[in-house]
Structures are given as structure tokens and as C-alpha cells.
Design a protein around this motif. Sequence first.
Motif, PDB file in Angstrom:
ATOM      1  N   LYS A 143       0.851  -1.185   0.000  1.00  0.00           N
ATOM      2  CA  LYS A 143       0.000   0.000   0.000  1.00  0.00           C
ATOM      3  C   LYS A 143       0.891   1.240   0.000  1.00  0.00           C
ATOM      4  N   VAL A 144       0.652   2.151  -0.940  1.00  0.00           N
ATOM      5  CA  VAL A 144       1.435   3.374  -1.049  1.00  0.00           C
ATOM      6  C   VAL A 144       0.500   4.568  -1.017  1.00  0.00           C
ATOM      7  N   GLU A 145       0.857   5.540  -0.196  1.00  0.00           N
ATOM      8  CA  GLU A 145       0.102   6.793  -0.134  1.00  0.00           C
ATOM      9  C   GLU A 145       1.070   7.951  -0.323  1.00  0.00           C
ATOM     10  N   LEU A 146       0.831   8.754  -1.341  1.00  0.00           N
ATOM     11  CA  LEU A 146       1.680   9.903  -1.648  1.00  0.00           C
ATOM     12  C   LEU A 146       0.845  11.167  -1.471  1.00  0.00           C
ATOM     13  N   GLN A 147       1.197  11.943  -0.461  1.00  0.00           N
ATOM     14  CA  GLN A 147       0.419  13.139  -0.126  1.00  0.00           C
ATOM     15  C   GLN A 147       1.187  14.394  -0.525  1.00  0.00           C
ATOM     16  N   GLN A 148       0.623  15.169  -1.433  1.00  0.00           N
ATOM     17  CA  GLN A 148       1.249  16.434  -1.841  1.00  0.00           C
ATOM     18  C   GLN A 148       0.970  17.486  -0.786  1.00  0.00           C
ATOM     19  N   LEU A 149       2.058  18.133  -0.322  1.00  0.00           N
ATOM     20  CA  LEU A 149       1.946  19.113   0.758  1.00  0.00           C
ATOM     21  C   LEU A 149       2.155  20.552   0.304  1.00  0.00           C
ATOM     22  N   ARG A 150       2.846  20.718  -0.841  1.00  0.00           N
ATOM     23  CA  ARG A 150       3.212  22.073  -1.247  1.00  0.00           C
ATOM     24  C   ARG A 150       3.432  22.140  -2.748  1.00  0.00           C
ATOM     25  N   ASN A 151       3.081  23.271  -3.320  1.00  0.00           N
ATOM     26  CA  ASN A 151       3.250  23.551  -4.740  1.00  0.00           C
ATOM     27  C   ASN A 151       3.712  25.008  -4.830  1.00  0.00           C
ATOM     28  N   ALA A 152       4.915  25.243  -5.354  1.00  0.00           N
ATOM     29  CA  ALA A 152       5.456  26.603  -5.359  1.00  0.00           C
ATOM     30  C   ALA A 152       6.206  26.890  -6.656  1.00  0.00           C
ATOM     31  N   ASP A 153       6.075  28.118  -7.143  1.00  0.00           N
ATOM     32  CA  ASP A 153       6.898  28.578  -8.258  1.00  0.00           C
ATOM     33  C   ASP A 153       8.296  28.874  -7.735  1.00  0.00           C
ATOM     34  N   THR A 154       9.302  28.565  -8.539  1.00  0.00           N
ATOM     35  CA  THR A 154      10.680  28.801  -8.103  1.00  0.00           C
ATOM     36  C   THR A 154      11.581  28.972  -9.314  1.00  0.00           C
ATOM     37  N   LEU A 155      12.802  29.371  -9.063  1.00  0.00           N
ATOM     38  CA  LEU A 155      13.838  29.450 -10.088  1.00  0.00           C
ATOM     39  C   LEU A 155      14.891  28.415  -9.729  1.00  0.00           C
ATOM     40  N   PHE A 156      15.128  27.459 -10.636  1.00  0.00           N
ATOM     41  CA  PHE A 156      16.071  26.369 -10.362  1.00  0.00           C
ATOM     42  C   PHE A 156      17.044  26.272 -11.524  1.00  0.00           C
TER      43      PHE A 156
END
Length: 367
Positions: A143-156
Motif C-alpha cells: 500500500k502506497v500513499e503519496l500526499q502532496q503538501l506544497r506547490n510553489a513557483d521557483t527558479l532552479f
Amino acid sequence: MTVRIITIFLLVILASCSEKRSSWGIAQKYFPNQDLLKDGVVNKYYEHYKFFDGRPPQINIYYQGNFLDGNGNLIQKYFNPAYSIFISRTFKIDSGRQQLIEEKRYTGKDTIISKINSDDYINWADQNGLLSTDSQYPDGILKVELQQLRNADTLFLNYQSKAFKYKRQSVFNEGEIWEIKKSIVFSEGLGLIYGHSVNSESEVIQELVEQMPYSEFLKRSQNTVNRVGYIAPEQRLDNDDFKLCYGWDNLNDYYNSEPDGRYAKNKNGLVNDIKAQLDTSKLKNESGFLTFRFIVNCEGNAGYFTAEENDLEYQPKAFDIETKNHLFEILRSLNNWRPVIINDESRDAHYYVTFKLKDGEITDILP
């Protein structure tokens, strides 16, 4: 009148095509061009493993193929260093939601099809998302659970990018729970460019090192003497009397043994031996990835050197000849290569060393 009807009909078709192409929403910016995806684009990644129990670090290679199917879905296929597929995923991307609609895992002769309970693999438009799957293996359920916590614009790395943070939890047969904190970065026009994962035992840094058409990937993966390990005589940088012990048909890969074939002094020793001979003035102002492929035979001798050259945008380029020759001569002078061991016998294998340069400075040596 007829001409007008035909014109309107064509405009409707073009509009529908445009709508279909743009249905991905903001996500479309962070993948290769969709015209390229129709033919397939493959990213090559290095994974750098650091263990907290004192074990030496390791590096893995994998490839991620990205394809656009006839319905506008994204298909991603993952290949190991031997070019064998181990995961296939299909996504529907609509208005910024990247939803998993199929996942297959390949283990030996078994194909494991995951049951998808919650399908938000990536939420490009909002902060949160949840992916939940059950995979039935012969000896139990993962069983796998992937929870997205953050979404941000950035410069990489000077690319406009999107950064995501996750918490991943895995449970096998309702037993021990493995938790991982994970962050990934997608850059405009490239796809996934960087990843970082950490748990109680180790951390993994993932980086994109090359992007190629699927047709090029197929050429490299052919299981013949012309596969990636083969180096044509006209491509050789060296011309000394180097010989394979067993011939091209029996060439192995450096990762085929335990311990795997690498520099006998390990990564730090390789870096130190290179720096001891390095003349930084010969690096000019070069930037990019300069990869040397070569063979280490059963006696631990290196030869059949060739070079692959890419810029920092992972596309082919030509390095200054003095830079390329200088780094090649350093590598050729080293004599501490460890041959691979197969069934307690030293064998021939192909190796590689990648120099990552930025403005005339070596920022990393891989693997």
C-alpha cells in the motif's frame, strides 16, 4: 457558401485540436513540447544514495521515457541501466490535475497492476493532492500513499520551475511503515529535473543529466555489439594497444558485480586523483556535461575512450578541444580501475565518468 462552410469546419477542427493540446493547463509548460512527446522524449537520471549507517555512497542510473498517446494522455516508462522497463504509468492531465489512470510494475516474469484508490499524482494548480494505490505481489500487498503538501513557483538552475513537497508512506502486508519526505522540481520545457528524498536510513538526490529523443534511446538499448557499450574504432580518442579479454559479445556493465566495478579508491579517491592533475586554465569558460565512456578489461586496464557532449540544457554541443583533450588525458593516466567480477571471474565492462562544468569550473564528477 461551400467555401465558408469548409473554412468554419477547419476552424472548428483547429480549435478543438488547440483545446486538446492546452487541456493540460499549467502543467503543459513543465514538460517537453507536445510535438516532441508524440515521438517520445527520454530523460536520463543519476540517483545519488547517501547512507546514514556509514556505508559508502552509491549511484544509480535510470531512464524515464515520456510519451503522448492519441488521447492526449501522458505515458511514462521507467527503465533500469540495462534498458529493461520496470514501471509504466499512464496519466490524464486536465486543468492542472495529473491523475494516475494506470500503473504497472514489472518484476521478473510478473506484471503487477496497481489498484488506484485516489488518483492525484501531481496537482499543478493547487497546493494539495493525494495518490493512494494497492499493489498485489505474490507474497503480499504493498500500500502506497503519496500526499502532496506544497506547490510553489521557483527558479532552479536559472529555469522557471515548479517545486513540490510530498510525504510518502508505504506499508507491506499491514506490517512496518516506511515514511519518506520527498521534494521534486520540474522546469519549463524539460520535465522533472531534480528530486530529493530522505528517510531514517538514507537520502537520495536525483538529477537530470541528459535528454534525448526516444529514437536515440532505442539505438542505445539494442542488445547487439552496437549497443551503448560498443565504441566504434573511428570514435576512439585513444589509439594504444588496448584489448578486450573476451570480446564485444561478452561486454558487461560496471554495475553487474558486487561490489560493482568502479575506481578502486572509490569516489573521493577518483576526485582527488583528477584534481591532482587538473589545469583549470584549460577548462576555458566551458559549461555542460562532458561524459567519457570507456572499457575496463578483466586486467583493470582502461581503453577505447569516447566522449559524449551536452550543454546544461541537456542538448548536444561541442566542447573546446583543449578542454576535452585535457580531461581525457587525465582519465587515461589513471590506473586504479576495478574490473567487474562475474561468477568469481574478472570480466570486461564499460564504464563512464561525467564532468559537470559551469563557467570553466568543474562542479561535479559523476558517478
